[in-house]
Design a protein around this motif. Structure first.
Motif, PDB file in Angstrom:
ATOM      1  N   LEU A 136      41.913  29.027  35.268  1.00 45.95           N
ATOM      2  CA  LEU A 136      42.108  30.455  34.995  1.00 45.95           C
ATOM      3  C   LEU A 136      42.710  31.146  36.212  1.00 45.95           C
ATOM      4  N   ILE A 137      42.229  30.809  37.393  1.00 47.55           N
ATOM      5  CA  ILE A 137      42.745  31.405  38.622  1.00 47.55           C
ATOM      6  C   ILE A 137      44.225  31.083  38.793  1.00 47.55           C
ATOM      7  N   LYS A 138      44.595  29.836  38.531  1.00 42.30           N
ATOM      8  CA  LYS A 138      46.000  29.440  38.645  1.00 42.30           C
ATOM      9  C   LYS A 138      46.861  30.179  37.626  1.00 42.30           C
ATOM     10  N   GLU A 139      46.303  30.409  36.444  1.00 41.76           N
ATOM     11  CA  GLU A 139      47.036  31.133  35.407  1.00 41.76           C
ATOM     12  C   GLU A 139      47.308  32.568  35.848  1.00 41.76           C
ATOM     13  N   VAL A 140      46.295  33.199  36.419  1.00 37.87           N
ATOM     14  CA  VAL A 140      46.464  34.575  36.910  1.00 37.87           C
ATOM     15  C   VAL A 140      47.492  34.601  38.040  1.00 37.87           C
ATOM     16  N   ALA A 141      47.388  33.669  38.958  1.00 37.98           N
ATOM     17  CA  ALA A 141      48.266  33.646  40.131  1.00 37.98           C
ATOM     18  C   ALA A 141      49.736  33.514  39.759  1.00 37.98           C
ATOM     19  N   SER A 142      50.008  32.840  38.661  1.00 34.84           N
ATOM     20  CA  SER A 142      51.396  32.601  38.262  1.00 34.84           C
ATOM     21  C   SER A 142      51.917  33.601  37.232  1.00 34.84           C
ATOM     22  N   ASP A 143      51.091  34.579  36.858  1.00 34.50           N
ATOM     23  CA  ASP A 143      51.485  35.574  35.855  1.00 34.50           C
ATOM     24  C   ASP A 143      52.311  36.683  36.510  1.00 34.50           C
ATOM     25  N   LEU A 144      53.613  36.573  36.441  1.00 38.65           N
ATOM     26  CA  LEU A 144      54.494  37.533  37.095  1.00 38.65           C
ATOM     27  C   LEU A 144      54.580  38.863  36.358  1.00 38.65           C
ATOM     28  N   ASP A 145      53.921  38.967  35.198  1.00 48.49           N
ATOM     29  CA  ASP A 145      53.872  40.252  34.492  1.00 48.49           C
ATOM     30  C   ASP A 145      52.920  41.224  35.182  1.00 48.49           C
ATOM     31  N   LEU A 146      52.041  40.689  36.028  1.00 46.18           N
ATOM     32  CA  LEU A 146      51.118  41.524  36.791  1.00 46.18           C
ATOM     33  C   LEU A 146      51.648  41.713  38.208  1.00 46.18           C
ATOM     34  N   PRO A 147      51.533  42.917  38.756  1.00 47.16           N
ATOM     35  CA  PRO A 147      51.911  43.120  40.159  1.00 47.16           C
ATOM     36  C   PRO A 147      51.075  42.212  41.063  1.00 47.16           C
ATOM     37  N   GLU A 148      51.622  41.870  42.191  1.00 43.02           N
ATOM     38  CA  GLU A 148      50.951  40.929  43.097  1.00 43.02           C
ATOM     39  C   GLU A 148      49.556  41.406  43.499  1.00 43.02           C
ATOM     40  N   LEU A 149      49.415  42.688  43.833  1.00 51.38           N
ATOM     41  CA  LEU A 149      48.116  43.218  44.243  1.00 51.38           C
ATOM     42  C   LEU A 149      47.085  43.073  43.137  1.00 51.38           C
ATOM     43  N   ASN A 150      47.495  43.320  41.896  1.00 51.04           N
ATOM     44  CA  ASN A 150      46.568  43.213  40.775  1.00 51.04           C
ATOM     45  C   ASN A 150      46.190  41.761  40.490  1.00 51.04           C
ATOM     46  N   ARG A 151      47.169  40.871  40.644  1.00 46.50           N
ATOM     47  CA  ARG A 151      46.853  39.442  40.498  1.00 46.50           C
ATOM     48  C   ARG A 151      45.805  39.031  41.530  1.00 46.50           C
ATOM     49  N   GLN A 152      45.999  39.497  42.769  1.00 43.57           N
ATOM     50  CA  GLN A 152      45.058  39.148  43.820  1.00 43.57           C
ATOM     51  C   GLN A 152      43.674  39.727  43.536  1.00 43.57           C
ATOM     52  N   ALA A 153      43.628  40.947  43.038  1.00 45.91           N
ATOM     53  CA  ALA A 153      42.347  41.593  42.747  1.00 45.91           C
ATOM     54  C   ALA A 153      41.603  40.862  41.628  1.00 45.91           C
ATOM     55  N   VAL A 154      42.326  40.458  40.581  1.00 46.20           N
ATOM     56  CA  VAL A 154      41.689  39.725  39.483  1.00 46.20           C
ATOM     57  C   VAL A 154      41.193  38.369  39.971  1.00 46.20           C
ATOM     58  N   ILE A 155      41.989  37.710  40.801  1.00 46.78           N
ATOM     59  CA  ILE A 155      41.564  36.424  41.352  1.00 46.78           C
ATOM     60  C   ILE A 155      40.297  36.596  42.184  1.00 46.78           C
TER      61      ILE A 155
END
Length: 227
Positions: A136-155
């Motif tokens: 799941l973490i890898k999926e979030v990290a590679s989701d370019l539809d989310l801004p980088e900061l938001n990807r990091q926050a979700v991770i």
């Protein structure tokens, strides 16, 4: 002629160095490398969280043993956490500290601020609708539809949720003893839940400083337990 040849050689070397540096620079910002960075940061964030939480427990326990608990324990948590940060960031500035203002937002307000995509990932983490947290973490990290900061926050939400679950499974009896409460009266499920949300908010409010963000998540966790 020799001088011209020498200058030409220097020019060729400079051009080669320029393109080489450009190539290396491009290699460091590939989506895969960025995803790896986000994952590594999230794992470090969660590790700091657990380490700081243990430090807070030690600080509260020592104060209790010495009879120095003259106020609400919750008021002691932020100063202890900032001492922890100081030990790891001796040159930190005033802005690189945990403040009460970081907790002025409620969990409900944090939840309301999420995008649909962020909510989807967080719901998967909370309901375990995934084969593993790692995937799941890898999926979030590679989701370019989310801004980088938001990807990091979700991770950081996911890694903190995972790390917190492990921490409380191993140490809940120590906190129950500290609080003089029967273990059945301390709802650690709600503490882990709060912990993960403060992991998300800690990342957002820390300026991407993992010591401050992870420490803020630990403060949120400790205060939820002391509530």
């Amino acid at each position: 002629m020799k001088r011209i040849l020498a200058l030409t050689s220097v020019f060729v070397i400079m051009i080669g160095t320029f393109f080489s540096s450009c190539t290396n620079e491009n290699e460091t910002v590939t989506p895969q490398n960025k995803s790896n960075e986000l994952v590594d940061y999230g794992m470090e964030f969660a590790s700091i969280h657990n380490d700081c939480l243990a430090y807070i427990h030690q600080g509260l326990s020592s104060a209790k043993t010495r009879g120095n608990v003259t106020t609400d324990m919750k008021e002691m948590v932020i100063p202890i956490a900032n001492t922890y940060i100081s030990q790891h960031c001796p040159t930190r500035t005033t802005s690189e500290s945990i403040t009460q203002d970081m907790f002025s937002t409620t969990i409900e307000e944090i939840q309301a601020s999420l995008s649909p995509k962020e909510k989807e990932y967080i719901e998967k983490a909370l309901s375990n609708q995934t084969e593993s947290f790692e995937n799941l973490i890898k999926e979030v990290a590679s989701d370019l539809d989310l801004p980088e900061l938001n990807r990091q926050a979700v991770i950081c939400f996911i890694t903190t949720y995972q790390a917190s679950s492990q921490y409380w499974a191993e140490h809940y009896s120590e906190w129950a003893e500290l609080l003089n409460k029967p273990q059945t009266r301390v709802s650690f499920g709600s503490v882990v839940f709060a912990d993960a949300w403060w992991g998300y908010q800690g990342l957002m409010s820390s300026g991407l400083n993992p010591w401050v963000g992870g420490g803020a998540a630990a403060v949120g966790s400790a205060c939820a337990c002391l509530h």
